[in-house]
Design an enzyme around this catalytic site. Structure first.
Site, PDB file in Angstrom:
ATOM      1  N   CYS A  57      -4.768   2.515  -3.659  1.00 49.34           N
ATOM      2  CA  CYS A  57      -3.511   2.951  -3.027  1.00 49.34           C
ATOM      3  C   CYS A  57      -2.400   1.936  -3.229  1.00 49.34           C
ATOM      4  O   CYS A  57      -1.561   1.730  -2.330  1.00 49.34           O
ATOM      5  CB  CYS A  57      -3.700   3.217  -1.544  1.00 49.34           C
ATOM      6  SG  CYS A  57      -4.765   4.601  -1.224  1.00 49.34           S
ATOM      7  N   HIS A 107       0.870  -1.174   0.000  1.00 50.83           N
ATOM      8  CA  HIS A 107       0.000   0.000   0.000  1.00 50.83           C
ATOM      9  C   HIS A 107       0.913   1.232   0.000  1.00 50.83           C
ATOM     10  O   HIS A 107       2.010   1.194   0.549  1.00 50.83           O
ATOM     11  CB  HIS A 107      -0.833  -0.053   1.282  1.00 50.83           C
ATOM     12  CG  HIS A 107      -1.927   0.968   1.372  1.00 50.83           C
ATOM     13  ND1 HIS A 107      -1.689   2.263   1.758  1.00 50.83           N
ATOM     14  CD2 HIS A 107      -3.266   0.877   1.156  1.00 50.83           C
ATOM     15  CE1 HIS A 107      -2.839   2.927   1.775  1.00 50.83           C
ATOM     16  NE2 HIS A 107      -3.814   2.115   1.409  1.00 50.83           N
ATOM     17  N   ASP A 150       2.921  -4.290   8.161  1.00 54.80           N
ATOM     18  CA  ASP A 150       1.739  -3.465   7.971  1.00 54.80           C
ATOM     19  C   ASP A 150       0.536  -4.377   8.208  1.00 54.80           C
ATOM     20  O   ASP A 150       0.176  -5.183   7.353  1.00 54.80           O
ATOM     21  CB  ASP A 150       1.752  -2.899   6.544  1.00 54.80           C
ATOM     22  CG  ASP A 150       0.452  -2.185   6.198  1.00 54.80           C
ATOM     23  OD1 ASP A 150      -0.469  -2.176   7.034  1.00 54.80           O
ATOM     24  OD2 ASP A 150       0.370  -1.649   5.085  1.00 54.80           O
ATOM     25  N   LYS A 166     -10.551   0.198  10.259  1.00 57.97           N
ATOM     26  CA  LYS A 166     -10.708  -0.999   9.430  1.00 57.97           C
ATOM     27  C   LYS A 166     -11.129  -2.206  10.269  1.00 57.97           C
ATOM     28  O   LYS A 166     -11.313  -3.294   9.739  1.00 57.97           O
ATOM     29  CB  LYS A 166      -9.401  -1.310   8.707  1.00 57.97           C
ATOM     30  CG  LYS A 166      -9.036  -0.251   7.666  1.00 57.97           C
ATOM     31  CD  LYS A 166      -7.916  -0.722   6.769  1.00 57.97           C
ATOM     32  CE  LYS A 166      -7.245   0.425   6.057  1.00 57.97           C
ATOM     33  NZ  LYS A 166      -7.985   0.873   4.865  1.00 57.97           N
ATOM     34  N   GLN A 190      -4.549  -4.774   7.190  1.00 59.39           N
ATOM     35  CA  GLN A 190      -5.572  -5.716   6.715  1.00 59.39           C
ATOM     36  C   GLN A 190      -5.571  -7.038   7.461  1.00 59.39           C
ATOM     37  O   GLN A 190      -6.509  -7.828   7.304  1.00 59.39           O
ATOM     38  CB  GLN A 190      -5.401  -5.986   5.214  1.00 59.39           C
ATOM     39  CG  GLN A 190      -5.646  -4.777   4.328  1.00 59.39           C
ATOM     40  CD  GLN A 190      -7.039  -4.171   4.472  1.00 59.39           C
ATOM     41  OE1 GLN A 190      -7.977  -4.807   4.957  1.00 59.39           O
ATOM     42  NE2 GLN A 190      -7.157  -2.903   4.091  1.00 59.39           N
TER      43      GLN A 190
HETATM   44  C1  LIG Z   1      -2.462  -2.840   3.527  1.00 56.76           C
HETATM   45  C2  LIG Z   1      -2.793  -1.457   3.985  1.00 56.76           C
HETATM   46  N1  LIG Z   1      -1.842  -0.719   4.571  1.00 56.76           N
HETATM   47  C3  LIG Z   1      -2.076   0.522   5.012  1.00 56.76           C
HETATM   48  C4  LIG Z   1      -3.304   1.098   4.865  1.00 56.76           C
HETATM   49  C5  LIG Z   1      -3.481   2.490   5.337  1.00 56.76           C
HETATM   50  O1  LIG Z   1      -4.418   2.558   6.365  1.00 56.76           O
HETATM   51  P1  LIG Z   1      -4.899   3.984   6.838  1.00 56.76           P
HETATM   52  O2  LIG Z   1      -5.437   4.704   5.659  1.00 56.76           O
HETATM   53  O3  LIG Z   1      -5.944   3.683   7.843  1.00 56.76           O
HETATM   54  O4  LIG Z   1      -3.705   4.666   7.407  1.00 56.76           O
HETATM   55  C6  LIG Z   1      -4.342   0.351   4.257  1.00 56.76           C
HETATM   56  C7  LIG Z   1      -5.691   0.890   4.072  1.00 56.76           C
HETATM   57  O5  LIG Z   1      -6.013   1.737   3.274  1.00 56.76           O
HETATM   58  C8  LIG Z   1      -4.065  -0.940   3.803  1.00 56.76           C
HETATM   59  O6  LIG Z   1      -5.012  -1.664   3.226  1.00 56.76           O
END
Ligand SMILES: Cc1ncc(COP(=O)(O)O)c(C=O)c1O
Ligand SMILES: Cc1ncc(COP(=O)(O)O)c(C=O)c1O
Lengths: 409, 135, 409, 135
Positions: free
Chosen positions: A367, A125, A202, A228, A205
């Protein structure tokens, strides 16, 4: 084990009862972007503001003390949820993105030097790419990427090659938000450790969707977001091993993160507050605690099992649609995310037509532009599933996709 | 579900009248919407009278952006180039005849931004171009 | 002008009706730390989660679009509230603290260099000291301070001396959270501009309490927090002039702040999103908008007038208490904050005994250690007033303080 | 309102029995609570039998921290130094006889932390010292 009662669960989520237009009920298949919230989470924050709102840590009055103990109790809940030994190893942040930036800007800036190798993956991401690109530019680091196979998995042979070059940090998504692939985090972390690298997972998910234990993973840092995992927006967490967090310089400067302040210098506070500057996301942290309680009440194993059934069924049914291609379909371990393309039909059109049927899916690059580049496309459509989705919703999705194909043919 | 994708949009998407490119041309500009990867190039030929004599677009993207490009070019043939400077968001929305949320609006308006950036001879297609006469 | 109806206003705030113990109603005199929230603010967020929750900007479905337009509408409301020309000049942050850190880490790191002079004041909150100390250490900047007079005002002659030395930045609190002093921001900014300095106003205590216009002030940056202006925790704002924000590098890296991402590089998004990485404080921003609507419905002039009456009355009544000393009592312009000491009685004891009478005040250094050092004390007690406080509450405070004095005598 | 500030606390604050300092001493340690500026120094004299023969504290701060110091020193006179290592949070709370929120707890426990840091000969008075036998 009692049977999984999805109808009962759905009743816990007020929004699942709405209609997006008269007669068109909501079918929410976009939990990977953000999950819906059960009433207990909304009410916990509502109740906080109505009965307990006060600024934390510094106050000695009734409200300040109530708010402080609720805030810190939430930290303990979140720590327990991810199997952390000590609540102080959990730093509240705004979201997973900030958690990763925090590591880059404190640990990274302090301990990475010119030429140091940072290993990421092609399926990251943007949140786990851009912070490292920014740091790499500043400190002249070397970024390398574990490639993604046709099946949507990380190429472990490539990973081994990078490990041979002595990386200082290995950072990767536990589960891809596009492919749904669940990466073999434990084994990858063990290898990284043997190679002398610090690890960051990370967990944006993974933590919401299946049981995750930082202790079992033996990971150094893990980032995730409350929104999430049926929690509120505005709060996330960074898990870090105490000895690492202790060595890191502070992140933002301001109230609460200090022990003493003089005009020209300061001394930082202890963990975890060293990293929490200013009036923090108090109501949100309390909502986060309520979210964790809620997920525990259902059981993360039960949730993971149920989602597994849903996605297996979705994969089978979606493949009946002519021309539909699923990204990373063959990954050995996958969660409840299905990204797909339809020939000649742009994902935005797919999403918008589905929306008129009440179905919320996501369209775009999710993203993860580099991953889409890798697959030679600029966008995909993504349906994702969570504890409250149903087999009927999948059927509705499939029927609607068939209509889309027909419209464009 | 079909009102939004009025037949005209799907029709212009599937069978565009102005797809192609013009070489040589008098005005040419291209840009994209990074959010969804929509990419459009617009070429114009302008006669001695200052009027658009020929127009073509190329690129790829969603039905909305492609249909919007096709409808837009159709509407400017024979118009004075200076008139194009006055085209706004509303004109495009009238051509499409549908309501759109903020994300899809960007798709719909991309062709207009590109067209105006080309006509003004700008280096960049900015959102300011969607308002009346701005450069 | 209709009369100010405080009893009606109090009914808007559910928490003001609670008892901190049976028979002991809450008297909340700690709004400077964090304000209470009217039902309309709590309900706006509640409603958002129950009917409109979706991730913003990237989605094309019903919920994503609703959430996006609500979020951006709030930005426009906040911008209008502070007299900003363009909504994109308002960046959402977690709080005032983050707003200041953002400026230090982006504008400061990009445009300040070794030896550059940054002028702060002795009355700053830690949030407007520590970020500059951190940057000064990194970049070898020179920090100098406008001194505070006995009366609790900024010494303008000292300020002029620093201006003569060509500072690059002047950053100061619009209103002190300890002394209540309202600094002559407009004149100070004009002087700074003539001297060629960029200006940052910490509006954490001004924006909630009286009308503030960034246009009238002609300030470059202004930081403030929603939670101090009857809004939720977890959201604040940074105002910045467009031409400055445009030139600044991005802050955190991640989703939404990018235009394009490749494996090794990215291009940033436009304003304001360039500075908002990851899933932002969506519900909180919506609550912020509702807070601004609420304050507007009462009128900032009316609030300022009313608070002025309250604090004048409080000053007179509190001075009847033997030995009680008020910090910065004589400042020409002051807001609704009264910090005080009682001889031989520690502020923590004062606050705790008052708490048993239901009265919430703050005790400690109020995140302004250097200012307390300056006054030769390590802590003070602080009562602060907001739109919902009453004359009776002040009387209750005074009577209770008399009891405290008696207990210790 | 007075139950929390039981007379004993105000009494020990206003008229402490162990205020002062011991020079020479066998054990001396000082620290502070930056939150409220409480500062306490504790000096002990230990006899040949390993028992505390004299104790004194100095410093400034709130009634709770000062009374806690006075009550704590009163309670350890004649005790074996090793016994002090086993004192915990609970012992202090029993001495004070009141309930305290998290912020005031820090005031109440500061003397114990300092005492134990001194007895263990540590460089720092950490919160770990408030638990049973930890160092
Ligand atoms: C794999 C992953 N990492 C990071 C993020 C970033 O999360 P957030 O936007 O809540 O910071 C997301 C979600 O958009 C994600 O799916
Ligand atoms: C003058 C001043 N500046 C900055 C802050 C910091 O605000 P926050 O904690 O919301 O970031 C405060 C409040 O504590 C304040 O009073």
């Amino acid at each position: 084990m009692t049977a999984y009662n999805v109808e009962k669960i759905r009743k816990d989520f007020p929004i699942l009862g709405i209609e997006v237009s008269p007669g068109v009920p909501l079918v929410y298949l976009d939990s990977t972007a953000t999950a819906q919230k059960p009433a207990v989470v909304i009410d916990a924050m509502d109740e906080y503001y109505r009965t307990s709102n006060g600024n934390i840590h510094r106050g000695v009055h009734y409200l300040a003390e109530r708010a402080t103990s609720m805030y810190e109790a939430s930290r303990a809940k979140v720590a327990a949820f991810i199997g952390a030994d000590k609540p102080k190893e959990v730093i509240f942040t705004r979201n997973a993105t900030e958690s990763i930036n925090l590591v880059a800007q404190t640990w990274g800036r302090a301990f990475l030097n010119k030429g140091d190798l940072v290993v990421l993956t092609e399926m990251e991401h943007h949140s786990n790419l851009v912070p490292w690109q920014m740091l790499a530019k500043e400190k002249d680091l070397r970024l390398e990427f574990i490639t993604v196979t046709e099946d949507g998995e990380l190429d472990q042979a490539v990973y081994d090659q990078w490990l041979d070059q002595g990386p200082k940090l290995v950072a990767f998504a536990h589960m891809s938000n596009v492919l749904g692939t669940i990466n073999p985090a434990k084994a990858m972390i063990a290898k990284a450790r043997r190679a002398g690298a610090i690890t960051l997972v990370d967990g944006a998910q993974s933590v919401p969707h299946f049981p995750v234990s930082v202790k079992d993973l033996d990971v150094d840092f893990m980032a995730f977001s409350a929104h999430k995992m049926v929690g509120p927006t505005g709060v996330g967490a960074l898990y870090g091993k105490e000895e690492l967090l202790d060595k890191m310089p502070p992140y933002m400067g301001g109230g609460d993160m200090i022990r003493k302040v003089y005009l020209r210098s300061f001394t930082p506070n202890e963990l975890p507050w060293k990293f929490e500057a200013g009036t923090f996301c108090i109501a949100e942290a309390i909502g986060f605690g309520a979210a964790v309680d809620y997920l525990n009440s259902i059981g993360m194993d039960a949730i993971a099992n149920y989602e597994h059934q849903l996605v297996q069924s979705a994969l089978i049914k979606m493949k009946t649609i002519p021309g539909l291609e699923i990204m990373g379909e063959k990954a050995a371990h996958r969660g409840g995310v299905v990204s797909f393309t339809l020939p000649g039909i742009h994902p935005h059109d797919v999403a918008q037509i589905l929306d008129q049927n009440g179905i919320a899916i996501r369209a775009g690059h999710h993203c993860a532009m580099p991953l889409h580049d890798k697959f030679g496309i600029s966008a995909s459509s993504r349906a994702s599933f969570y504890l409250y989705n149903t087999e009927e919703e999948i059927n509705h999705l499939v029927v609607s996709l068939q209509k889309v194909v027909k419209m464009f043919s | 579900m079909d009102d939004l994708y009025r037949e005209v949009i799907i029709e212009h998407y599937k069978n565009p009248g102005y797809r192609g490119s013009l070489d040589p041309n008098d005005i040419s500009f291209e840009d994209e919407n990074p959010l969804c990867g929509d990419h459009i190039k617009i070429d114009l030929r302008v006669g001695g009278d200052g009027k658009v004599s020929e127009a073509a677009f190329d690129g790829h993207g969603c039905a909305i952006s492609q249909a919007s490009a096709d409808l837009l070019l159709e509407s400017i043939i024979g118009k004075d180039v200076n008139e194009i400077k006055h085209l706004t968001k509303t004109d495009v929305m009238d051509l499409l005849g549908i309501e759109l949320g903020p994300v899809r609006l960007k798709c719909a308006l991309l062709p207009l931004k590109i067209l105006k950036a080309g006509v003004y001879g700008l280096g960049e297609a900015t959102d300011d171009l969607l308002e009346e006469g701005q450069a």
